[in-house]
Design a protein around this motif. Structure first.
Motif, PDB file in Angstrom:
ATOM      1  N   PRO A   1       0.824  -1.204   0.000  1.00 46.71           N
ATOM      2  CA  PRO A   1       0.000   0.000   0.000  1.00 46.71           C
ATOM      3  C   PRO A   1       0.859   1.255   0.000  1.00 46.71           C
ATOM      4  N   LYS A   2       2.138   1.127   0.435  1.00 46.62           N
ATOM      5  CA  LYS A   2       2.984   2.308   0.506  1.00 46.62           C
ATOM      6  C   LYS A   2       3.274   2.883  -0.874  1.00 46.62           C
ATOM      7  N   GLU A   3       3.058   2.075  -1.905  1.00 51.84           N
ATOM      8  CA  GLU A   3       3.399   2.540  -3.249  1.00 51.84           C
ATOM      9  C   GLU A   3       2.363   3.508  -3.813  1.00 51.84           C
TER      10      GLU A   3
ATOM     11  N   GLY B   1      14.660   9.005   9.471  1.00 51.30           N
ATOM     12  CA  GLY B   1      13.988   9.374   8.224  1.00 51.30           C
ATOM     13  C   GLY B   1      13.041   8.308   7.688  1.00 51.30           C
ATOM     14  N   SER B   2      13.081   7.093   8.253  1.00 57.94           N
ATOM     15  CA  SER B   2      12.162   6.028   7.830  1.00 57.94           C
ATOM     16  C   SER B   2      12.250   4.864   8.800  1.00 57.94           C
ATOM     17  N   GLY B   3      11.329   3.921   8.650  1.00 60.61           N
ATOM     18  CA  GLY B   3      11.373   2.707   9.466  1.00 60.61           C
ATOM     19  C   GLY B   3      12.579   1.855   9.102  1.00 60.61           C
ATOM     20  N   THR B   4      12.892   1.809   7.817  1.00 55.02           N
ATOM     21  CA  THR B   4      14.064   1.056   7.358  1.00 55.02           C
ATOM     22  C   THR B   4      15.329   1.623   8.000  1.00 55.02           C
ATOM     23  N   GLN B   5      15.420   2.934   8.024  1.00 55.40           N
ATOM     24  CA  GLN B   5      16.586   3.580   8.658  1.00 55.40           C
ATOM     25  C   GLN B   5      16.640   3.276  10.146  1.00 55.40           C
TER      26      GLN B   5
ATOM     27  N   TYR C   1       7.791 -12.630   5.385  1.00 54.35           N
ATOM     28  CA  TYR C   1       6.518 -11.985   5.047  1.00 54.35           C
ATOM     29  C   TYR C   1       6.505 -10.598   5.665  1.00 54.35           C
ATOM     30  N   THR C   2       7.124  -9.646   4.963  1.00 57.05           N
ATOM     31  CA  THR C   2       7.282  -8.300   5.524  1.00 57.05           C
ATOM     32  C   THR C   2       7.659  -7.323   4.427  1.00 57.05           C
ATOM     33  N   ASP C   3       7.753  -6.083   4.803  1.00 54.22           N
ATOM     34  CA  ASP C   3       8.225  -5.029   3.918  1.00 54.22           C
ATOM     35  C   ASP C   3       9.712  -5.288   3.599  1.00 54.22           C
ATOM     36  N   PRO C   4      10.135  -5.014   2.364  1.00 52.89           N
ATOM     37  CA  PRO C   4      11.550  -5.218   2.026  1.00 52.89           C
ATOM     38  C   PRO C   4      12.501  -4.431   2.939  1.00 52.89           C
ATOM     39  N   GLY C   5      12.001  -3.384   3.571  1.00 51.15           N
ATOM     40  CA  GLY C   5      12.829  -2.586   4.484  1.00 51.15           C
ATOM     41  C   GLY C   5      13.404  -3.417   5.621  1.00 51.15           C
ATOM     42  N   THR C   6      12.674  -4.439   6.048  1.00 52.77           N
ATOM     43  CA  THR C   6      13.144  -5.282   7.158  1.00 52.77           C
ATOM     44  C   THR C   6      14.479  -5.931   6.807  1.00 52.77           C
ATOM     45  N   ILE C   7      14.554  -6.563   5.637  1.00 54.18           N
ATOM     46  CA  ILE C   7      15.831  -7.219   5.301  1.00 54.18           C
ATOM     47  C   ILE C   7      16.851  -6.220   4.781  1.00 54.18           C
TER      48      ILE C   7
ATOM     49  N   PRO D   1      11.700  -9.974  15.133  1.00 55.90           N
ATOM     50  CA  PRO D   1      10.300 -10.328  14.868  1.00 55.90           C
ATOM     51  C   PRO D   1       9.563  -9.128  14.253  1.00 55.90           C
ATOM     52  N   VAL D   2       8.614  -9.421  13.399  1.00 55.62           N
ATOM     53  CA  VAL D   2       7.851  -8.364  12.716  1.00 55.62           C
ATOM     54  C   VAL D   2       6.390  -8.485  13.142  1.00 55.62           C
ATOM     55  N   HIS D   3       5.837  -7.435  13.694  1.00 47.09           N
ATOM     56  CA  HIS D   3       4.428  -7.485  14.118  1.00 47.09           C
ATOM     57  C   HIS D   3       3.543  -7.189  12.913  1.00 47.09           C
TER      58      HIS D   3
ATOM     59  N   GLU E   1      12.569  -5.355  17.689  1.00 48.69           N
ATOM     60  CA  GLU E   1      11.180  -5.485  17.240  1.00 48.69           C
ATOM     61  C   GLU E   1      10.945  -4.614  16.016  1.00 48.69           C
ATOM     62  N   ASP E   2      10.502  -5.241  14.930  1.00 46.19           N
ATOM     63  CA  ASP E   2      10.031  -4.461  13.790  1.00 46.19           C
ATOM     64  C   ASP E   2       8.557  -4.175  14.045  1.00 46.19           C
ATOM     65  N   ALA E   3       8.318  -3.027  14.687  1.00 47.15           N
ATOM     66  CA  ALA E   3       6.952  -2.611  15.016  1.00 47.15           C
ATOM     67  C   ALA E   3       6.506  -1.524  14.038  1.00 47.15           C
ATOM     68  N   CYS E   4       7.069  -1.566  12.816  1.00 49.38           N
ATOM     69  CA  CYS E   4       6.790  -0.518  11.833  1.00 49.38           C
ATOM     70  C   CYS E   4       5.302  -0.406  11.496  1.00 49.38           C
ATOM     71  N   GLN E   5       4.549  -1.502  11.718  1.00 50.36           N
ATOM     72  CA  GLN E   5       3.105  -1.465  11.445  1.00 50.36           C
ATOM     73  C   GLN E   5       2.299  -1.410  12.741  1.00 50.36           C
ATOM     74  N   ALA E   6       2.981  -1.387  13.872  1.00 48.59           N
ATOM     75  CA  ALA E   6       2.281  -1.744  15.118  1.00 48.59           C
ATOM     76  C   ALA E   6       2.255  -0.653  16.189  1.00 48.59           C
TER      77      ALA E   6
ATOM     78  N   PHE F   1       9.729   1.840  14.471  1.00 46.51           N
ATOM     79  CA  PHE F   1       8.438   2.241  13.903  1.00 46.51           C
ATOM     80  C   PHE F   1       8.634   2.980  12.585  1.00 46.51           C
ATOM     81  N   SER F   2       7.594   2.937  11.759  1.00 43.12           N
ATOM     82  CA  SER F   2       7.596   3.688  10.500  1.00 43.12           C
ATOM     83  C   SER F   2       6.453   4.697  10.502  1.00 43.12           C
ATOM     84  N   PHE F   3       6.729   5.873   9.954  1.00 48.24           N
ATOM     85  CA  PHE F   3       5.670   6.882   9.788  1.00 48.24           C
ATOM     86  C   PHE F   3       5.456   7.193   8.312  1.00 48.24           C
TER      87      PHE F   3
ATOM     88  N   SER G   1       1.335   5.522   4.486  1.00 46.48           N
ATOM     89  CA  SER G   1       0.218   4.584   4.648  1.00 46.48           C
ATOM     90  C   SER G   1       0.038   4.104   6.092  1.00 46.48           C
ATOM     91  N   LYS G   2       1.041   4.298   6.942  1.00 45.49           N
ATOM     92  CA  LYS G   2       0.995   3.760   8.305  1.00 45.49           C
ATOM     93  C   LYS G   2       0.010   4.538   9.179  1.00 45.49           C
ATOM     94  N   THR G   3      -0.272   4.014  10.395  1.00 44.56           N
ATOM     95  CA  THR G   3      -1.350   4.616  11.185  1.00 44.56           C
ATOM     96  C   THR G   3      -0.945   5.913  11.898  1.00 44.56           C
TER      97      THR G   3
HETATM   98  C1  LIG Z   1       6.721   0.001   6.458  1.00 44.88           C
HETATM   99  C2  LIG Z   1       7.510  -1.098   7.027  1.00 44.88           C
HETATM  100  C3  LIG Z   1       8.902  -1.071   7.129  1.00 44.88           C
HETATM  101  C4  LIG Z   1       9.749   0.029   6.550  1.00 44.88           C
HETATM  102  O1  LIG Z   1       9.386   1.286   6.964  1.00 44.88           O
HETATM  103  P1  LIG Z   1       9.685   2.520   5.982  1.00 44.88           P
HETATM  104  O2  LIG Z   1       9.320   3.703   6.795  1.00 44.88           O
HETATM  105  O3  LIG Z   1       8.809   2.343   4.782  1.00 44.88           O
HETATM  106  O4  LIG Z   1      11.118   2.459   5.649  1.00 44.88           O
HETATM  107  C5  LIG Z   1       9.543  -2.125   7.740  1.00 44.88           C
HETATM  108  N1  LIG Z   1       8.863  -3.167   8.225  1.00 44.88           N
HETATM  109  C6  LIG Z   1       7.528  -3.242   8.126  1.00 44.88           C
HETATM  110  C7  LIG Z   1       6.828  -4.415   8.714  1.00 44.88           C
HETATM  111  C8  LIG Z   1       6.808  -2.230   7.509  1.00 44.88           C
HETATM  112  O5  LIG Z   1       5.492  -2.337   7.387  1.00 44.88           O
END
Ligand SMILES: *Cc1c(COP(=O)(O)O)cnc(C)c1O
Length: 474
Positions: free
Chosen positions: A16-18, A131-135, A157-163, A203-205, A229-234, A253-255, A258-260
């Protein structure tokens, strides 16, 4: 003004981020901006052209895709996303006029203020905005001293930013399989994939709901591994009396829009470990510490003051919106839980609330006369509700694997045997099944809707289920 977002209607695109929003650069007034914002989310979730809405018995009769009455008219709007009100606009304006545009200009600027607020809200001592969740994730990997030769276990099963966060430090992302009902990391498979070179578990929530942290923390403790914790969605999700992101050593966390909680692009790290969090600051600030010395390796990942202004402007109703999504998600689950054709995401014991960035279900093809999921999407779309397949392929099926196996750097840093085993063990059958059966409703905006909106979603799904005999005629 608006490019149709292909994501929610086109099964090819996973994230959805696209979603593409382009605005005319010239004379964009605030009114136009708000209108654009609202039309965007409409474009994101509303369906294609549909005949006029009629007050016919909703679930009975012919599927709209075959000429029947749709459950929901395409003219009915969803709550707009990203969230924007006068407070948000005023906050950006104030920052613009202040001339404080960068966090190092003032200790009372929007970024340092947001860090304090966010830490307080999460119930943790420290926060570093990025500057991002990936960062944020990459900063933690680097600050924990993880690098060449090291392995980090995470989800396919996650955003490419995790890896990307792991690869950027030239470490090896080891992907463990999923629990097919929760779509989260399977702790037993995490345990199986630990080697002498494992340095952390990430772990990715997923969807914003807590993963099985009790077991993951127990495994981590047993092997003395830190948990990132990858709480980028949580954001704000609660598990066993704790806020998700505060259970492991650090939480990210990611802002992203598309995030909440959203500011375009942005991220944050939270944690209680003062020394580690101080190191995170240094890493994210091109290796330069708060004491002004350039001390170690680090990229430049600072959040800017405009991003933090937008976030601060959104804080007032953040918790309320979170609660509303939870209420609506619970209502949807109540309405759908007895339908054999769909299974709402399994939540683990101890889950008190979830973020519901996404509301997800499994499609049970065997209960739809074996109709392909694409037919279900098509029929549902015509009823006025668009769901997405979300991630089409797990990360274990993406070409980055060949890239690193063939790269000089990875060949130097890892033994041929390790790389060969890495390739052989890159199998996640449960993840493949999750990808195949996923039904995803992007929820940041839509789950802020009314009870009637939720009924439209449930009615449309139940109507397609009850009329599943018609799917073969589409
Ligand atoms: C969005 C997201 C990221 C990356 O966050 P960005 O702000 O887009 O870099 C990483 N992990 C998960 C699970 C995400 O949903």
């Amino acid at each position: 003004m608006i490019e149709r977002n292909p994501v929610f209607t086109d099964a090819q695109v996973a994230f959805p981020k696209e979603q593409g929003v382009t605005m005319k650069k010239s004379d964009l007034t605030r009114r136009q901006f708000l209108a654009t914002a609202s039309a965007t989310s409409l474009a994101a979730v509303a369906s294609r052209a549909i005949p006029a809405y009629g007050d016919i018995t909703k679930k009975a009769g012919k599927l709209a895709v075959l000429g029947g009455q749709p459950v929901r008219s395409k003219d009915k709007a969803w709550p707009s996303w990203p969230y924007c009100d006068d407070q948000v606009v005023d906050a950006v304006m104030k920052t613009t006029k202040s001339g404080i545009w960068c966090r190092i200009q003032s200790s009372s600027g929007t970024v340092p203020t947001f860090e304090k607020e966010y830490a307080r809200l999460m119930g943790t001592k420290f926060c570093v905005a990025t500057g991002s969740g990936t960062q944020a994730l990459h900063t933690c990997v680097e600050a924990l001293g993880i690098g060449p030769g090291d392995e980090v276990i995470t989800s396919p099963y996650t955003d490419p930013g995790t890896i990307a966060a792991i690869l950027s430090s030239r470490a090896l992302p080891v992907l463990a399989d999923l629990d097919p009902e929760s779509f989260q990391l399977d702790p037993a498979d995490v345990q199986r994939r630990i080697t002498e070179n494992t340095r952390a578990i990430m772990p990715v929530h997923m969807m914003g709901q807590p993963c099985h942290m009790e077991r993951i923390m127990a495994i981590a403790e047993q092997h003395s591994l830190p948990v990132i914790e990858d709480a980028c969605q949580a954001h704000l999700a609660q598990y066993q009396g704790r806020t998700v992101g505060t259970i492991g050593r650090v939480g990210c966390f990611s802002f992203q829009t598309s995030k909440t909680l959203a500011c375009g692009e942005g991220g944050a790290i939270i944690g209680d470990d003062e020394e580690l969090m101080d190191k995170c600051y240094t890493v994210h600030n091109h290796g330069t510490s708060r004491r002004g010395r350039t001390e170690l390796i680090g990229p430049k990942y600072r959040m800017n003051e405009f991003e933090a202004a937008i976030l601060l402007g959104q804080m007032a109703g953040f918790k309320e919106r979170f609660q509303r999504r939870n209420e609506n998600a619970n209502y949807l689950t109540q309405r759908l839980k007895d339908c054999p054709g769909v299974a709402p995401q399994k939540l683990y014991p101890g889950t008190q609330s979830g973020s519901f960035y996404l509301y997800t279900l499994s499609y049970r093809r065997e209960h739809f006369n074996d109709a392909d999921r694409s037919l279900f999407f098509k029929a549902l779309d015509a009823e006025g509700i668009s769901l997405s397949p979300y991630i089409e392929r797990g990360l274990h099926r993406e070409p980055w694997i060949d890239h690193i196996l063939n790269s000089r750097t990875y060949q130097k840093m890892y033994s041929t045997r390790r790389l060969q085993r890495f390739r052989e063990e890159m199998k996640c059958p449960n993840c493949d099944k999750v990808c195949q059966d996923m039904l995803m409703l992007w929820a940041s905006g839509p789950l802020l809707g009314s009870r009637e909106d939720m009924d439209d979603i449930a009615d449309a799904i139940l109507k397609v289920y009850e009329n599943r005999d018609q799917l073969s005629s589409i």
